[in-house]
Design a protein around this motif. Structure first.
Motif, mmCIF file in Angstrom:
data_model
loop_
_atom_site.group_PDB
_atom_site.id
_atom_site.type_symbol
_atom_site.label_atom_id
_atom_site.label_comp_id
_atom_site.label_asym_id
_atom_site.label_seq_id
_atom_site.Cartn_x
_atom_site.Cartn_y
_atom_site.Cartn_z
ATOM 1 N N ALA B 46 33.897 33.741 50.603
ATOM 2 C CA ALA B 46 35.122 33.931 51.281
ATOM 3 C C ALA B 46 36.399 33.880 50.448
ATOM 4 C CB ALA B 46 35.151 32.796 52.525
ATOM 5 N N VAL B 47 36.323 32.984 49.344
ATOM 6 C CA VAL B 47 37.560 33.140 48.586
ATOM 7 C C VAL B 47 37.610 34.550 47.827
ATOM 8 C CG1 VAL B 47 38.279 31.908 46.482
ATOM 9 C CG2 VAL B 47 37.256 30.628 48.158
ATOM 10 N N THR B 48 36.590 35.085 47.537
ATOM 11 C CA THR B 48 36.462 36.391 46.565
ATOM 12 C C THR B 48 37.084 37.440 47.902
ATOM 13 O OG1 THR B 48 35.114 35.572 45.266
ATOM 14 C CG2 THR B 48 35.365 38.066 45.429
ATOM 15 N N TRP B 49 36.340 37.393 49.056
ATOM 16 C CA TRP B 49 36.543 38.395 50.181
ATOM 17 C C TRP B 49 38.272 38.642 50.370
ATOM 18 C CZ3 TRP B 49 33.703 41.760 52.762
ATOM 19 C CH2 TRP B 49 34.209 42.420 53.805
ATOM 20 N N SER B 65 43.929 31.657 27.684
ATOM 21 C CA SER B 65 43.820 32.204 26.384
ATOM 22 C C SER B 65 43.039 33.432 26.361
ATOM 23 C CB SER B 65 43.277 31.101 25.566
ATOM 24 O OG SER B 65 44.083 29.823 25.684
ATOM 25 N N ASN B 66 43.214 34.375 27.161
ATOM 26 C CA ASN B 66 42.397 35.621 27.109
ATOM 27 C C ASN B 66 41.048 35.385 27.395
ATOM 28 O OD1 ASN B 66 44.981 36.548 27.036
ATOM 29 N ND2 ASN B 66 44.653 37.370 24.520
ATOM 30 N N ALA B 67 40.531 34.384 27.772
ATOM 31 C CA ALA B 67 38.991 34.162 27.806
ATOM 32 C C ALA B 67 38.659 34.725 29.018
ATOM 33 C CB ALA B 67 38.722 32.792 27.558
ATOM 34 N N LEU B 68 39.457 34.960 30.031
ATOM 35 C CA LEU B 68 38.820 35.592 31.347
ATOM 36 C C LEU B 68 39.990 36.547 31.811
ATOM 37 C CD1 LEU B 68 38.004 32.467 33.181
ATOM 38 C CD2 LEU B 68 36.392 34.164 32.079
ATOM 39 N N VAL B 69 39.507 37.593 32.560
ATOM 40 C CA VAL B 69 40.462 38.530 33.173
ATOM 41 C C VAL B 69 40.081 38.620 34.474
ATOM 42 C CG1 VAL B 69 38.579 40.421 32.711
ATOM 43 C CG2 VAL B 69 40.963 40.714 32.720
ATOM 44 N N VAL B 70 41.112 39.149 35.201
ATOM 45 C CA VAL B 70 40.896 39.559 36.815
ATOM 46 C C VAL B 70 41.641 40.719 37.124
ATOM 47 C CG1 VAL B 70 42.856 37.972 37.295
ATOM 48 C CG2 VAL B 70 41.043 38.511 38.974
ATOM 49 N N ASP B 71 40.946 41.536 37.854
ATOM 50 C CA ASP B 71 41.469 42.825 38.155
ATOM 51 C C ASP B 71 40.737 43.235 39.314
ATOM 52 O OD1 ASP B 71 39.448 43.825 36.816
ATOM 53 O OD2 ASP B 71 40.345 45.172 35.721
ATOM 54 N N HIS B 72 40.918 44.428 39.888
ATOM 55 C CA HIS B 72 40.057 44.924 40.894
ATOM 56 C C HIS B 72 38.632 45.124 40.733
ATOM 57 C CE1 HIS B 72 43.508 45.574 43.608
ATOM 58 N NE2 HIS B 72 44.197 46.510 42.904
ATOM 59 N N THR B 73 38.321 45.455 39.372
ATOM 60 C CA THR B 73 36.917 45.647 39.045
ATOM 61 C C THR B 73 36.294 44.282 39.150
ATOM 62 O OG1 THR B 73 37.336 47.667 37.845
ATOM 63 C CG2 THR B 73 35.354 46.449 37.240
ATOM 64 N N SER B 74 36.792 43.243 38.541
ATOM 65 C CA SER B 74 36.323 42.009 38.404
ATOM 66 C C SER B 74 36.053 41.418 39.859
ATOM 67 C CB SER B 74 36.941 41.039 37.602
ATOM 68 O OG SER B 74 38.235 40.802 38.240
ATOM 69 N N VAL B 75 37.135 41.606 40.792
ATOM 70 C CA VAL B 75 36.957 41.119 42.192
ATOM 71 C C VAL B 75 35.906 41.834 42.924
ATOM 72 C CG1 VAL B 75 38.095 40.745 44.427
ATOM 73 C CG2 VAL B 75 39.484 40.091 42.241
ATOM 74 N N ALA B 76 35.765 43.037 42.650
ATOM 75 C CA ALA B 76 34.622 43.758 43.481
ATOM 76 C C ALA B 76 33.257 43.354 43.004
ATOM 77 C CB ALA B 76 35.130 45.356 43.372
ATOM 78 N N CYS B 77 33.235 43.265 41.623
ATOM 79 C CA CYS B 77 31.822 42.932 41.139
ATOM 80 C C CYS B 77 31.563 41.457 41.414
ATOM 81 C CB CYS B 77 31.806 43.067 39.603
ATOM 82 S SG CYS B 77 31.681 44.915 39.182
ATOM 83 N N GLU B 78 32.471 40.618 41.555
ATOM 84 C CA GLU B 78 32.340 39.180 41.813
ATOM 85 C C GLU B 78 31.997 39.182 43.258
ATOM 86 O OE1 GLU B 78 34.989 35.790 40.799
ATOM 87 O OE2 GLU B 78 35.913 36.417 42.738
ATOM 88 N N LEU B 79 32.513 39.933 44.036
ATOM 89 C CA LEU B 79 31.904 39.813 45.453
ATOM 90 C C LEU B 79 30.584 40.147 45.561
ATOM 91 C CD1 LEU B 79 33.502 39.495 48.313
ATOM 92 C CD2 LEU B 79 33.315 41.943 48.454
ATOM 93 N N LEU B 80 30.249 41.322 44.884
ATOM 94 C CA LEU B 80 28.598 41.902 44.932
ATOM 95 C C LEU B 80 27.916 40.773 44.465
ATOM 96 C CD1 LEU B 80 27.419 44.254 45.869
ATOM 97 C CD2 LEU B 80 27.803 45.249 43.623
ATOM 98 N N ALA B 81 28.230 40.044 43.354
ATOM 99 C CA ALA B 81 27.325 39.188 42.622
ATOM 100 C C ALA B 81 27.260 38.122 43.671
ATOM 101 C CB ALA B 81 27.858 38.747 41.226
ATOM 102 N N LEU B 82 28.324 37.489 44.451
ATOM 103 C CA LEU B 82 28.018 36.317 45.073
ATOM 104 C C LEU B 82 27.250 36.626 46.283
ATOM 105 C CD1 LEU B 82 31.827 34.958 44.966
ATOM 106 C CD2 LEU B 82 29.478 33.950 44.133
ATOM 107 N N PHE B 83 27.177 37.904 46.685
ATOM 108 C CA PHE B 83 26.557 38.453 47.933
ATOM 109 C C PHE B 83 25.151 38.311 47.633
ATOM 110 C CE2 PHE B 83 23.794 41.401 49.745
ATOM 111 C CZ PHE B 83 24.013 41.323 51.241
ATOM 112 N N ALA B 84 24.713 38.792 46.097
ATOM 113 C CA ALA B 84 23.347 38.882 45.645
ATOM 114 C C ALA B 84 22.825 37.175 45.503
ATOM 115 C CB ALA B 84 23.470 39.620 44.475
#
Lengths: 553, 616
Positions: B46-49, B65-84
């Motif tokens: 839900a948070v990702t959606w 510290s540049n360890a993580l990144v967030v953009d549209h690709t990461s959000v879309a893939c995150e949503l998909l990974a959470l569904f899976a």
């Protein structure tokens, strides 16, 4: 909100399938009755589409279009034109008959009826589609449905022997073709994008107005041949057809022979010829030769074969050889004659399937065992004889008109596409006659004389249901033979326009042989001036082997 | 920051909480842990959606510290990974046989699955190659432990051998991955993905910079050695300094890619993947869905997003050199192996491997387009060629995402349907156990049939939309056009496999049917299968929504996060999408009925009408 008849033609079988699918398996008779009702409703819708078609009106009528994947240029687009009427009618006529024949309803019927209705809906979409992706999607669905249906009760101890093998073999034959059709779709879509500066569209009319480079045409047409070689079918890849006729479920076999083969021919005439006119023209003779060889081979088999299922498969192959010659001839008269010819094909083969599978049900594996059949169960041989006469084209039936029309038109007008139109037409017609004679001879031998001992107990008479189907088929064949005008007047302008377009497209493709990229025909016309205003002359100039005389108007 | 990476924290906290609950609980109802785990995944989903398509991610940014990144690709893939992940948690079967009391059973499974999910999310959000490695390791180790956590995993020698065979190549893959990261660090001096493409380019700039020293030595080497030995030494030193980064970077990148492919399980590591299928069904599902999403996201970010420099993409030095061949061979092998397989879980896993090979082809095509610089343009101007290649690259990127979505939904549905079988444990379910399933459990059979058909790309299901995009991309790419034939052959074989199963379900006799002593499955696997089937149908019929889901990440995918050009490009693309959407709306509206009283006009020729229709 109004629903167009084209949409209704797709929705009626699907809605019926939903209703039948909801029935419990313990109600097989109800499932079949509902299925029949749905198929009859569908026939009514198709009849309304055909009767309501105005030949002097727009080329495409009852058009509906709704975007499906606009980013890819795909639309759910349906419409009926004059070219589609005859095939549509064949599908509408064959399915109600096919649903009735076969064994008595038994548990497990609903999935079969649902599958049959799904198959019908898919073929209707193939015929009505105005978008190539929609057409291909429906073709894939129909292929999948056919393969699944052919495997009905094919496994386990209670299964029909050989059915699983037949279904697998059929699948191995047709699935590569289904994949090849996807290749054709992608190829044409990309060609449209390249010709129009990046616009992706799969509108069939727009695609037919492209001129592709020769290499693309040859590759694309080769893919089309792969698609159709197993479904028309053509020798030597017709072997998938034989086992399904021997052991496949009766309604499915009737549908595949009676309606599936005409739909495949329609695909050739709708996609294969107009979109790859250069390759289609150059390969017309080899294709006609293959069809004729198949016809002669099937005719010889009809004289020698005694197994009813195998005989049925070869009769279908035999009868379709002339239809293939007519289609590749690019002759307007032949395309017009194909209408009644295909109707006769559908009706005649449904009758023969009924009788052959009734024999299978009685455990008859060899017609030689049937001496005295007419004395024991007269309906079977009588109806088989009549079915053969419908197929062979006895005067007064649709087959006569169709066969005569195709042969004469191929001889008169087929010399634009074919090098030896008369040879192919006469050989195909002769093989149809020869094979039918062989079949009649086999039936005559089986029917005459006094019955063998025990035959009366072994052979059952065709029941009322099956007899009614055959009688209905004969009546329809006679009706279309006696009064074909209402169908021909509706289809003629479209067939003539389609043939003119084919010749024009072929002329442009010849003139643009050096082009490395696809171009629209409008662009080419502008570039070339009026070079293709008289396309037949240009085609003859390019291929000196073609007959020099002008095409009859 | 908290919200942006909230799903990761949610999964980790939930995993820890579940472990504690499992450690201290005296009694619990079967499925309690599953319920809590599903709740956590649902919350993360839900948070990702709510963040999907949010314009604040247009630019994309690095964090922690540049360890993580967030953009549209990461959000879309995150949503998909959470569904899976949700699907994997839901389809997991209850342990033990039906005769054994459920009072006390293993409870590590759900926490481990959540940790694996967290590992996947780390991969998806990785802004540093070290984080990629950590994420992949967390995912792999959690998956391995999940396999071990299933009660009888170590009970027989066959399973022990399978676990070992899974462990050793997995460890080798990890080592290769780490070695690749180390070489890249040695070449660039950093493992951060911020400015990664630029840093990689600079190594080659250095390489180019030393060419004058090379030519100096070529032409005057002997003379220089005689007259100025110090200068000769300097020349050699400069050459080594210029060559070394590139010489380290190229094998480093290739090793990194090899490690990722090994984790994905393409050939020659496919055998390992097959052995994973000996593991419980949910572990197979985890590898075929969650892991595929995570590692595909990494490849998209690192190789397509950052390393689409022409010379790095194309042969002879480029990373795409052997990849299409490997993908094609893997796909063909998997399709043929699936045709000979009778265990349903293996069939589905092999079909999923075919899909993976297609995804890899899409990735290669995307990189190939984005790495195209217009050289060799024949029929259109170079600037138009560049624009075309960028748009084509974007479409290929979107096709990969769409294919990934369709694949994940269908694969989860298939595994869940198998998980819903009664009797045998998941990996032991064979085709004959499903014969006649349509008569016994029509809903389940229908769901399985739909998911299988979507997996092989039958219209009008979601898989078809993905395949259409991919095939379109392949035919656009002149160097990959020939692959269309192989891909279509693969799909035909896959369709044959699916049809065989469907025929058995619908028209087979009602035979042995689901024997065994396993506990009755909970309703969750069947629900998951039904939901996945429904989604496959809806996303197939409404395929445009699926394409819209993929197009925003794809448009920004060619730019590294933080690149200002991304904003400008996205604005242009949004304008063209608005036009496209407007056309969609206009086309969808019914055409006005013609006025019956209108003055009759001369009837145009049918051909003219057709032209007007099509132009309209």
């Amino acid at each position: 909100m109004t629903i167009e008849l084209t949409t209704l033609a797709v929705l009626v079988p699907l809605a019926t399938a939903l209703v039948v699918g909801a029935l419990p398996r313990s109600e097989p008779a109800l499932a079949r009755a509902l299925g029949l009702l749905g198929a009859l409703l569908e026939l009514a819708v198709i009849a309304a589409l055909v009767i309501g078609f105005d030949p002097s009106g727009p080329a495409v009528q009852h058009a509906v279009s709704s975007p499906w994947l606009p980013s890819y240029g795909v639309a759910w687009s349906l419409g009926v034109d004059g070219q589609a009427l005859a095939t549509l009618l064949v599908v509408g006529l064959v399915f109600p008959l096919a649903l009735v024949i076969g064994g008595k309803p038994r548990p497990g019927e609903p999935p079969l009826v649902v599958g049959m209705l799904g198959l019908q809906a898919a073929w209707v979409v193939v015929i009505l589609a105005r978008d190539l992706v929609t057409l291909a999607a429906a073709w894939e669905l129909a292929t999948v449905a056919a393969v699944i249906l052919l495997g009905e009760r094919g496994d386990g101890k209670m299964g029909v022997p050989g059915r699983t093998f037949a279904a697998r073999r059929y699948a191995a034959h047709v699935l590569p073709g289904a994949a090849a059709l996807v290749g054709v779709v992608i190829l044409l879509g990309a060609a449209h994008a390249h010709a129009t500066g990046g616009v992706w569209s799969w509108d069939i009319d727009a695609l037919a107005r492209l001129t592709l480079p020769p290499a693309t045409q040859y590759f694309g047409f080769a893919l089309i041949v792969i698609v159709l070689a197993t479904t028309l079918p053509l020798v030597p890849v017709h072997s998938g057809l034989v086992p399904i006729c021997v052991s496949g479920p009766t309604p499915v076999v009737a549908a595949l022979l009676g309606a599936g083969m005409p739909v495949s021919l329609y695909l050739l005439m709708r996609v294969g010829l107009p979109m790859f006119p250069l390759a289609a023209g150059e390969w017309a003779d080899p294709l006609a030769a293959l069809a004729v060889v198949g016809g002669i081979y099937a005719a010889l088999v009809c004289w020698a074969e005694r197994q009813p299922g195998r005989l049925l498969a070869h009769v279908a192959l035999l009868h379709f050889s002339l239809a293939i010659v007519g289609a590749v001839s690019g002759s307007a008269g032949a395309w017009l004659g194909l209408g009644p010819y295909l109707i006769a094909h559908g009706l005649g083969l449904t009758m023969l399937t009924t009788v052959c599978h009734a024999l299978r049900r009685d455990g008859v594996d060899n017609l030689g065992e049937l001496a005295g059949w007419a004395a024991v169960a007269p309906r079977g041989p009588t109806l088989a004889l009549l079915g053969t006469l419908v197929l062979v084209g006895v005067p007064g039936t649709a087959g006569f008109l169709g066969e005569l029309g195709v042969v004469i038109a191929v001889i008169r007008e087929g010399d634009v596409e074919l090098l030896r139109p008369a040879t192919w037409a006469l050989l195909a017609a002769a093989s149809v006659g020869l094979g039918s004679l062989g079949l009649l001879r086999s039936l005559w031998h089986a029917g005459r004389g006094s019955p063998r001992l025990g035959l009366a107990e072994r052979i059952r008479e065709l029941d009322l249901r099956e007899t009614s189907v055959c009688v209905a088929a004969i009546v329809l064949a006679v009706v279309f033979g006696v009064a074909p005008g209402w169908l021909l007047t509706r289809t003629e302008p479209a067939q003539r326009a389609a043939v003119e377009h084919l010749h024009h497209a072929r002329c442009l493709a010849i003139e643009a042989r050096g082009s490395v990229r696809p171009r629209t025909q409008a662009e080419l016309d502008e570039t070339l001036g009026g070079v293709c205003s008289e396309p037949i002359g240009r085609i003859r100039a390019r291929y000196p082997g073609l007959a020099p005389q002008e095409v009859a108007p | 920051m908290i919200v942006e990476f909230a799903p990761i924290w949610i999964l980790i906290i939930a995993a820890v909480a579940l472990m504690l609950a499992d450690a201290f609980a005296q009694r619990r109802e079967p499925g309690f842990l599953r319920g809590v785990a599903l709740l956590a995944v649902g919350l993360a989903f839900a948070v990702t959606w709510v963040r999907v398509g949010d314009p604040i991610y247009d630019l994309g940014r690095f964090a922690l510290s540049n360890a993580l990144v967030v953009d549209h690709t990461s959000v879309a893939c995150e949503l998909l990974a959470l569904f899976a992940l949700g699907g994997v948690v839901a389809l997991a079967r209850e342990h033990g046989s039906g005769r054994v009391s459920a009072r006390r059973v293993f409870g590590e499974r759900e926490p481990l699955l959540l940790l694996a999910g967290a590992g996947a999310l780390f991969c998806i959000h990785a802004g540093d190659l070290v984080v990629v490695w950590l994420g992949v390791e967390l995912l792999s180790i959690a998956a391995l432990l999940t396999a071990l956590a299933s009660g009888a995993a170590l009970a027989n020698s066959g399973k022990r051998a399978a676990m070992l065979i899974q462990l050793i190549p997995g460890a080798i893959g990890s080592c290769v991955l780490l070695l690749g990261v180390a070489l890249i660090y040695a070449a660039l001096g950093t493992t951060s993905l911020e400015g990664f493409g630029r840093a990689a380019t600079e190594t080659f700039t250095l390489w180019g910079g030393i060419q004058r020293w090379v030519s100096l030595l070529d032409q005057h080497g002997a003379e220089l050695a005689a007259q100025d030995p110090a200068m000769l030494g300097q020349a050699r030193s400069e050459i080594v300094r210029g060559v070394a980064p590139a010489a380290l970077f190229l094998p480093g990148a290739l090793l990194l890619l090899t490690g990722l492919l090994a984790k994905l399980g393409v050939l020659p590591f496919a055998r390992r993947r097959e052995l994973i299928e000996e593991a419980p069904l949910h572990v197979s599902a985890l590898w075929s869905t969650v892991a595929v999403v995570a590692i595909t996201a990494v490849i998209l970010r690192v190789f397509v997003g950052a390393l689409h420099i022409p010379r790095l993409v194309n042969e002879p030095y480029g990373w795409t050199g052997a990849l299409p061949t490997v993908a094609l061979i893997t796909g063909v092998w998997a399709a043929i192996a699936a045709a000979r397989q009778r265990r349903l879980s293996r069939v589905v896993a092999l079909l999923a491997l075919v899909q993976l090979s297609l995804i890899l082809l899409g990735i290669v095509a995307a990189a190939g387009f984005l790495g195209h610089i217009g050289a060799g343009a024949r029929t259109i101007a170079t600037e138009h060629e560049i624009l075309w290649s960028r748009l084509s690259g974007e479409q290929a990127y979107a096709a990969v995402l769409v294919l990934l979505v369709a694949h994940v939904i269908a694969a989860v549905g298939c595994f869940a349907a198998i998980g819903a079988s009664r009797g045998f444990r998941g990996p032991e379910v064979r085709l004959q156990h499903w014969t006649g399933m349509a008569a016994r459990r029509p809903g389940l059979a229908l769901a399985f049939a739909i998911c299988l058909l979507s997996l092989v790309g039958l219209p009008p299901l979601a898989g078809f939309v993905g395949k259409l995009g991919l095939l379109r991309t392949l035919v656009e790419h002149s160097a990959m056009r020939w692959m269309l034939v192989v891909v279509l052959a693969e799909l035909a074989i896959c369709a044959w496999v699916a049809l065989r199963i469907i025929v058995a379900m619908y028209f087979g006799d009602d035979p042995v049917s689901e024997p065994g002593t396993r506990r009755e499955p909970s309703p969750w696997p069947a629900r998951t299968a039904a939901f996945a089937a429904l989604l496959s149908v809806l996303l197939g019929l409404g395929g445009q929504r699926l394409l819209e889901f993929g197009r925003l990440p794809a448009a920004g995918g060619a730019f590294e996060p933080g690149d200002r050009n991304r904003i400008e490009w996205l604005e242009q693309r949004r304008a063209s999408w608005a036009l496209e959407d407007a056309r969609f709306v206009i086309e969808a509206e019914p055409e006005p009925e013609p006025e019956p009283e209108a003055e009759p006009e001369p009837e145009p020729e049918p051909e003219q009408l057709r032209s007007v229709d099509s132009e309209g």
